[in-house]
Design an enzyme around this catalytic site. Structure first.
Site, PDB file in Angstrom:
ATOM      1  N   HIS A   1      -0.726  -0.259 -15.935  1.00 57.18           N
ATOM      2  CA  HIS A   1      -1.986   0.106 -16.594  1.00 57.18           C
ATOM      3  C   HIS A   1      -2.633  -1.126 -17.194  1.00 57.18           C
ATOM      4  O   HIS A   1      -1.958  -1.938 -17.820  1.00 57.18           O
ATOM      5  CB  HIS A   1      -1.721   1.137 -17.706  1.00 57.18           C
ATOM      6  CG  HIS A   1      -1.503   2.528 -17.187  1.00 57.18           C
ATOM      7  ND1 HIS A   1      -1.546   3.640 -17.997  1.00 57.18           N
ATOM      8  CD2 HIS A   1      -1.267   2.979 -15.934  1.00 57.18           C
ATOM      9  CE1 HIS A   1      -1.337   4.725 -17.248  1.00 57.18           C
ATOM     10  NE2 HIS A   1      -1.151   4.338 -16.002  1.00 57.18           N
TER      11      HIS A   1
ATOM     12  N   TYR B   1      -5.364   7.755 -26.702  1.00 60.10           N
ATOM     13  CA  TYR B   1      -4.961   7.919 -28.109  1.00 60.10           C
ATOM     14  C   TYR B   1      -6.178   8.495 -28.835  1.00 60.10           C
ATOM     15  O   TYR B   1      -7.215   7.844 -28.906  1.00 60.10           O
ATOM     16  CB  TYR B   1      -4.594   6.574 -28.732  1.00 60.10           C
ATOM     17  CG  TYR B   1      -3.262   6.012 -28.271  1.00 60.10           C
ATOM     18  CD1 TYR B   1      -3.136   5.355 -27.048  1.00 60.10           C
ATOM     19  CD2 TYR B   1      -2.129   6.111 -29.085  1.00 60.10           C
ATOM     20  CE1 TYR B   1      -1.919   4.825 -26.636  1.00 60.10           C
ATOM     21  CE2 TYR B   1      -0.902   5.586 -28.682  1.00 60.10           C
ATOM     22  CZ  TYR B   1      -0.806   4.948 -27.460  1.00 60.10           C
ATOM     23  OH  TYR B   1       0.401   4.423 -27.054  1.00 60.10           O
TER      24      TYR B   1
ATOM     25  N   PRO C   1       6.560   6.178 -33.334  1.00 68.50           N
ATOM     26  CA  PRO C   1       6.327   5.941 -31.903  1.00 68.50           C
ATOM     27  C   PRO C   1       4.924   5.461 -31.518  1.00 68.50           C
ATOM     28  O   PRO C   1       4.755   4.923 -30.426  1.00 68.50           O
ATOM     29  CB  PRO C   1       6.637   7.296 -31.263  1.00 68.50           C
ATOM     30  CG  PRO C   1       6.542   8.292 -32.364  1.00 68.50           C
ATOM     31  CD  PRO C   1       6.890   7.583 -33.624  1.00 68.50           C
TER      32      PRO C   1
ATOM     33  N   LYS D   1       6.672   1.006 -29.260  1.00 70.48           N
ATOM     34  CA  LYS D   1       7.424  -0.230 -29.457  1.00 70.48           C
ATOM     35  C   LYS D   1       8.944  -0.075 -29.442  1.00 70.48           C
ATOM     36  O   LYS D   1       9.663  -1.058 -29.230  1.00 70.48           O
ATOM     37  CB  LYS D   1       7.028  -0.876 -30.807  1.00 70.48           C
ATOM     38  CG  LYS D   1       5.655  -1.463 -30.816  1.00 70.48           C
ATOM     39  CD  LYS D   1       5.569  -2.683 -29.923  1.00 70.48           C
ATOM     40  CE  LYS D   1       4.181  -2.894 -29.412  1.00 70.48           C
ATOM     41  NZ  LYS D   1       4.072  -3.372 -28.055  1.00 70.48           N
TER      42      LYS D   1
ATOM     43  N   TYR E   1      -0.049  -4.547 -28.420  1.00 70.39           N
ATOM     44  CA  TYR E   1       0.347  -3.420 -27.569  1.00 70.39           C
ATOM     45  C   TYR E   1       0.975  -3.931 -26.275  1.00 70.39           C
ATOM     46  O   TYR E   1       2.053  -3.474 -25.868  1.00 70.39           O
ATOM     47  CB  TYR E   1      -0.866  -2.516 -27.268  1.00 70.39           C
ATOM     48  CG  TYR E   1      -0.494  -1.164 -26.716  1.00 70.39           C
ATOM     49  CD1 TYR E   1       0.043  -1.037 -25.438  1.00 70.39           C
ATOM     50  CD2 TYR E   1      -0.679   0.001 -27.461  1.00 70.39           C
ATOM     51  CE1 TYR E   1       0.397   0.201 -24.920  1.00 70.39           C
ATOM     52  CE2 TYR E   1      -0.336   1.247 -26.951  1.00 70.39           C
ATOM     53  CZ  TYR E   1       0.202   1.329 -25.681  1.00 70.39           C
ATOM     54  OH  TYR E   1       0.553   2.560 -25.180  1.00 70.39           O
TER      55      TYR E   1
HETATM   56  P1  FAD Z   1      19.421   4.813 -28.497  1.00 69.94           P
HETATM   57  O1  FAD Z   1      18.622   5.038 -27.264  1.00 69.94           O
HETATM   58  O2  FAD Z   1      19.287   5.792 -29.602  1.00 69.94           O
HETATM   59  O3  FAD Z   1      20.950   4.689 -28.058  1.00 69.94           O
HETATM   60  C1  FAD Z   1      21.982   4.689 -29.011  1.00 69.94           C
HETATM   61  C2  FAD Z   1      23.187   5.324 -28.377  1.00 69.94           C
HETATM   62  O4  FAD Z   1      24.279   5.224 -29.268  1.00 69.94           O
HETATM   63  C3  FAD Z   1      22.971   6.815 -28.136  1.00 69.94           C
HETATM   64  O5  FAD Z   1      23.245   7.111 -26.791  1.00 69.94           O
HETATM   65  C4  FAD Z   1      23.932   7.487 -29.096  1.00 69.94           C
HETATM   66  O6  FAD Z   1      24.432   8.705 -28.585  1.00 69.94           O
HETATM   67  C5  FAD Z   1      25.000   6.436 -29.232  1.00 69.94           C
HETATM   68  N1  FAD Z   1      25.776   6.539 -30.480  1.00 69.94           N
HETATM   69  C6  FAD Z   1      25.335   6.891 -31.711  1.00 69.94           C
HETATM   70  N2  FAD Z   1      26.333   6.852 -32.593  1.00 69.94           N
HETATM   71  C7  FAD Z   1      27.447   6.463 -31.920  1.00 69.94           C
HETATM   72  C8  FAD Z   1      28.794   6.243 -32.315  1.00 69.94           C
HETATM   73  N3  FAD Z   1      29.185   6.429 -33.571  1.00 69.94           N
HETATM   74  N4  FAD Z   1      29.684   5.855 -31.359  1.00 69.94           N
HETATM   75  C9  FAD Z   1      29.286   5.659 -30.072  1.00 69.94           C
HETATM   76  N5  FAD Z   1      28.006   5.865 -29.661  1.00 69.94           N
HETATM   77  C10 FAD Z   1      27.099   6.250 -30.569  1.00 69.94           C
HETATM   78  N6  FAD Z   1      10.018   5.076 -28.505  1.00 69.94           N
HETATM   79  C11 FAD Z   1       8.855   4.845 -27.932  1.00 69.94           C
HETATM   80  O7  FAD Z   1       8.517   3.672 -27.777  1.00 69.94           O
HETATM   81  N7  FAD Z   1       8.067   5.903 -27.518  1.00 69.94           N
HETATM   82  C12 FAD Z   1       8.470   7.217 -27.649  1.00 69.94           C
HETATM   83  O8  FAD Z   1       7.792   8.139 -27.259  1.00 69.94           O
HETATM   84  C13 FAD Z   1       9.701   7.473 -28.247  1.00 69.94           C
HETATM   85  N8  FAD Z   1      10.154   8.744 -28.418  1.00 69.94           N
HETATM   86  C14 FAD Z   1      11.378   8.936 -29.021  1.00 69.94           C
HETATM   87  C15 FAD Z   1      11.886  10.225 -29.221  1.00 69.94           C
HETATM   88  C16 FAD Z   1      13.116  10.436 -29.869  1.00 69.94           C
HETATM   89  C17 FAD Z   1      13.640  11.843 -30.083  1.00 69.94           C
HETATM   90  C18 FAD Z   1      13.868   9.315 -30.329  1.00 69.94           C
HETATM   91  C19 FAD Z   1      15.178   9.507 -31.059  1.00 69.94           C
HETATM   92  C20 FAD Z   1      13.351   8.042 -30.112  1.00 69.94           C
HETATM   93  C21 FAD Z   1      12.131   7.847 -29.468  1.00 69.94           C
HETATM   94  N9  FAD Z   1      11.625   6.560 -29.243  1.00 69.94           N
HETATM   95  C22 FAD Z   1      10.446   6.343 -28.661  1.00 69.94           C
HETATM   96  C23 FAD Z   1      12.343   5.392 -29.605  1.00 69.94           C
HETATM   97  C24 FAD Z   1      13.115   4.839 -28.431  1.00 69.94           C
HETATM   98  O9  FAD Z   1      13.563   5.872 -27.598  1.00 69.94           O
HETATM   99  C25 FAD Z   1      14.249   4.042 -29.016  1.00 69.94           C
HETATM  100  O10 FAD Z   1      13.672   2.979 -29.743  1.00 69.94           O
HETATM  101  C26 FAD Z   1      15.234   3.525 -27.986  1.00 69.94           C
HETATM  102  O11 FAD Z   1      15.974   4.593 -27.415  1.00 69.94           O
HETATM  103  C27 FAD Z   1      16.187   2.540 -28.654  1.00 69.94           C
HETATM  104  O12 FAD Z   1      17.253   2.268 -27.797  1.00 69.94           O
HETATM  105  P2  FAD Z   1      18.688   2.018 -28.401  1.00 69.94           P
HETATM  106  O13 FAD Z   1      19.558   1.770 -27.218  1.00 69.94           O
HETATM  107  O14 FAD Z   1      18.601   1.012 -29.476  1.00 69.94           O
HETATM  108  O15 FAD Z   1      19.098   3.370 -29.130  1.00 69.94           O
HETATM  109  C1  DHB Z   2       4.537   7.433 -24.957  1.00 67.49           C
HETATM  110  C2  DHB Z   2       5.028   7.438 -26.226  1.00 67.49           C
HETATM  111  C3  DHB Z   2       4.395   6.690 -27.195  1.00 67.49           C
HETATM  112  O1  DHB Z   2       4.870   6.675 -28.444  1.00 67.49           O
HETATM  113  C4  DHB Z   2       3.265   5.960 -26.918  1.00 67.49           C
HETATM  114  O2  DHB Z   2       2.656   5.262 -27.899  1.00 67.49           O
HETATM  115  C5  DHB Z   2       2.793   5.941 -25.634  1.00 67.49           C
HETATM  116  C6  DHB Z   2       3.431   6.691 -24.648  1.00 67.49           C
HETATM  117  C7  DHB Z   2       5.211   8.241 -23.912  1.00 67.49           C
HETATM  118  O3  DHB Z   2       6.232   8.864 -24.215  1.00 67.49           O
HETATM  119  O4  DHB Z   2       4.718   8.274 -22.783  1.00 67.49           O
END
Ligand code: FAD
Ligand code: DHB
Length: 391
Positions: A72, A201, A294, A298, A384
Site C-alpha cells: 500500500h 482511519y 494498536p 506498531k 507510519y
Molecule cells: P506475542 O505475540 O504476545 O507472543 C508472546 C508469546 O509468549 C505468546 O505466544 C504467549 O502464549 C507466550 N507466553 C506468554 N507467557 C508465557 C510463559 N510464561 N511461558 C512461555 N510462553 C509464554 N498490533 C498491531 O500492530 N495491530 C493490531 O491490530 C494488533 N492487534 C492485537 C490484538 C491482540 C488481542 C493482542 C494481544 C495484540 C495485538 N497487537 C496488534 C499487538 C501485536 O500482535 C503484538 O505487538 C505482537 O504479537 C508482539 O509479538 P510478541 O512476539 O512480542 O508477543
Molecule cells: C490493523 C490493525 C491496526 O491496529 C492498524 O492500525 C491497522 C491495521 C489490522 O489488523 O489490519
C-alpha cells in the site's frame, strides 16, 4: 536440556529471534505456554512497515509476502464529509504491506520446522533462574506434566504482555510507565472483499472506526467501544450499521459492502514500557518489554525491530565474547520504542472520541493540519511507514 539461548514465547518475536540466531549458527530452544494451533490461529496485527519487510526478505522470509502480501502506498484519514489520502511513497519514499500476523506466524513456523528447530509447546509454570550468572536457566512443566530445565548462556523473554520474564527484573532495577485508555476496540473479521483499496482511519462523533483487510476476499474492521463491552452486545446488524455510519456512507457515494462475520473480539488498549530491557543475562523483546495501543499498527513491527537488534548483539556476545552490542541493546531499542509509543499515543488521541467537545475541536483541527500541510503529512507518513531499525 542445554542450549545457548533459551527463548520464552513462540510469538513473532520468539520465533524470529530463533531464526535470526540460527543464521549466525547460534542454538536456541523456544518454550511456549499455548499449543501450536492456538498461536497459529490468533488474529492480531495486519500491517508490516517497510523495514520489517526488508528484514524478513533479507533472512529468507519474504517469498510469501511478495506472493500474497499487498503493498500500500498510504492510508486514508477521514472525518464526516471529508476523506483524504496520504501517499507515504510520495511523502517519504516508503510503502507499507498488508500481511497479517497469522501469515507472519505461519511463515516463521514453516521455517522453524524446515530447519528442525526445537520449540516446546504447551508448557506451564515457566520460571527463570540465575540471571546474574553466565549460566542462567529456565524451568517449566511440559505438556506431559514432567518438570524440565533448560540451561543456557542467555535467556530472552519474548513472552508478550502477560509473560513471566518482565517481572523477573527486580523491582529495585526496573522502571515502568503505563497509560490505560478509556475505550477499547471491537475487532471484526469478515469474509467480504474490502470496500476500499487502502486502509481508512475514520474519526466520527460516534467513535473511531478502521477499515483494514487481509486479502482480496477478507476484510478486517475495528470500532471504538466503551471499556467493558461484551461482544454479545454487538449483533451483526449493529456492527454493519455502526461501520457504515462511522466509515461514512456520507462520503461521495462510497458504500460499505457487508458480509459474513467470522470472528469478533474486544481489545483493551494500553501503552506500557518497562526499562531497562536487559537485566544480567535476561533480555526482553517485543510485547514483553512494551505495549502500544494498536492505532498505527506498531506492535508487531516493534517486536520485529527488537529482535533484529538483539540477534547480532547475542551472536557477538556468544560467538566472539564481544559485549558492546549487548550492553547497548536496551538503550538502542528503547529509542525506537519510545518514538513508536509516542506515535501510537498520538494517533490514538487524534482519532478516538471522548465526551469533551473541546477535544473534538482539537482533533478535527489536527486532522485538517495533517491532511493539508506537507510537514504534518510527512510526519505521520515517516512514523507510519516506519523508522529504520536501530534508529
Ligand atoms: P506475542 O505475540 O504476545 O507472543 C508472546 C508469546 O509468549 C505468546 O505466544 C504467549 O502464549 C507466550 N507466553 C506468554 N507467557 C508465557 C510463559 N510464561 N511461558 C512461555 N510462553 C509464554 N498490533 C498491531 O500492530 N495491530 C493490531 O491490530 C494488533 N492487534 C492485537 C490484538 C491482540 C488481542 C493482542 C494481544 C495484540 C495485538 N497487537 C496488534 C499487538 C501485536 O500482535 C503484538 O505487538 C505482537 O504479537 C508482539 O509479538 P510478541 O512476539 O512480542 O508477543
Ligand atoms: C490493523 C490493525 C491496526 O491496529 C492498524 O492500525 C491497522 C491495521 C489490522 O489488523 O489490519
Amino acid at each position: 536440556m542445554r542450549t545457548e539461548v533459551a527463548i520464552i514465547g513462540a510469538g513473532p518475536a520468539g520465533l524470529l529471534l530463533a531464526h535470526l540466531l540460527a543464521q549466525d549458527g547460534v542454538e536456541s530452544i523456544v518454550v511456549e505456554t499455548r499449543t501450536q494451533e492456538y498461536v497459529a490461529a490468533r488474529i492480531r496485527a495486519g500491517i508490516l512497515e517497510h523495514s520489517s519487510v526488508e528484514l524478513l526478505r533479507s533472512v529468507g522470509l519474504g517469498a510469501n509476502i511478495d506472493a500474497h502480501g499487498d503493498e500500500h502506498r498510504g492510508i486514508y484519514l477521514q472525518w464526516p464529509h471529508e476523506r483524504h489520502h496520504l501517499d507515504f511513497v510520495d511523502l517519504v519514499g516508503r510503502s507499507v504491506w498488508v500481511y497479517g500476523q497469522t501469515q507472519v506466524q505461519a511463515d516463521l513456523v514453516a521455517a522453524s520446522e524446515a530447519a528442525g528447530r526445537h520449540v516446546v509447546y504447551g508448557v506451564s509454570d515457566t520460571a527463570v533462574h540465575d540471571l546474574d550468572t553466565d549460566r542462567p536457566s529456565v524451568t517449566f512443566t511440559d505438556a506431559d506434566g514432567v518438570q524440565q530445565r533448560i540451561e543456557a548462556e542467555v535467556v530472552v523473554g519474548c513472552d508478550g504482555s502477560f509473560g513471566v520474564s518482565r517481572s523477573a527484573v527486580p523491582e529495585t532495577v526496573r522502571e515502568t510507565w503505563e497509560r490505560v485508555y478509556p475505550y477499547s476496540w471491537l475487532g471484526i473479521l469478515a469474509d467480504v472483499p474490502p470496500s476500499t483499496d487502502e486502509l481508512i482511519y475514520a474519526w466520527h462523533p460516534d467513535g473511531f472506526a478502521l477499515h483494514s483487510m487481509r486479502s482480496d476476499t477478507v476484510s478486517r474492521f475495528y470500532l471504538q467501544v466503551p471499556n467493558g463491552t461484551d461482544v454479545t452486545e454487538w449483533s451483526d446488524d449493529r456492527i454493519w450499521d455502526g461501520l457504515a455510519t462511522r466509515l461514512g456512507h456520507d462520503q461521495d457515494g462510497w458504500q460499505l459492502t457487508p458480509g459474513p462475520i467470522t470472528d469478533r473480539s474486544v481489545l483493551p488498549m494500553r501503552s506500557f514500557v518497562q526499562q531497562p530491557m536487559r537485566h544480567g543475562r535476561l533480555f526482553l523483546a517485543g510485547d514483553a518489554g512494551h505495549i502500544v495501543p494498536p492505532t498505527g499498527a506498531k506492535g508487531l513491527n516493534l517486536a520485529i525491530a527488537d529482535v533484529a537488534l538483539l540477534a547480532p548483539a547475542l551472536s557477538a556476545l556468544l560467538r566472539k565474547r564481544e559485549s558492546g552490542l549487548a550492553d547497548a541493546y536496551s538503550d538502542t531499542a528503547l529509542r525506537r520504542v519510545w518514538r513508536c509509543e509516542h506515535f501510537s499515543w498520538w494517533m490514538t488521541s487524534m482519532l478516538h472520541t471522548s465526551d469533551d467537545p473541546f477535544d473534538a475541536q482539537l482533533q478535527l483541527s489536527q486532522l485538517r493540519w495533517v491532511t493539508s500541510s506537507s510537514a504534518g503529512a510527512s510526519g505521520l507518513a515517516e512514523n507510519y511507514a516506519g523508522l529504520a531499525i536501530g534508529f
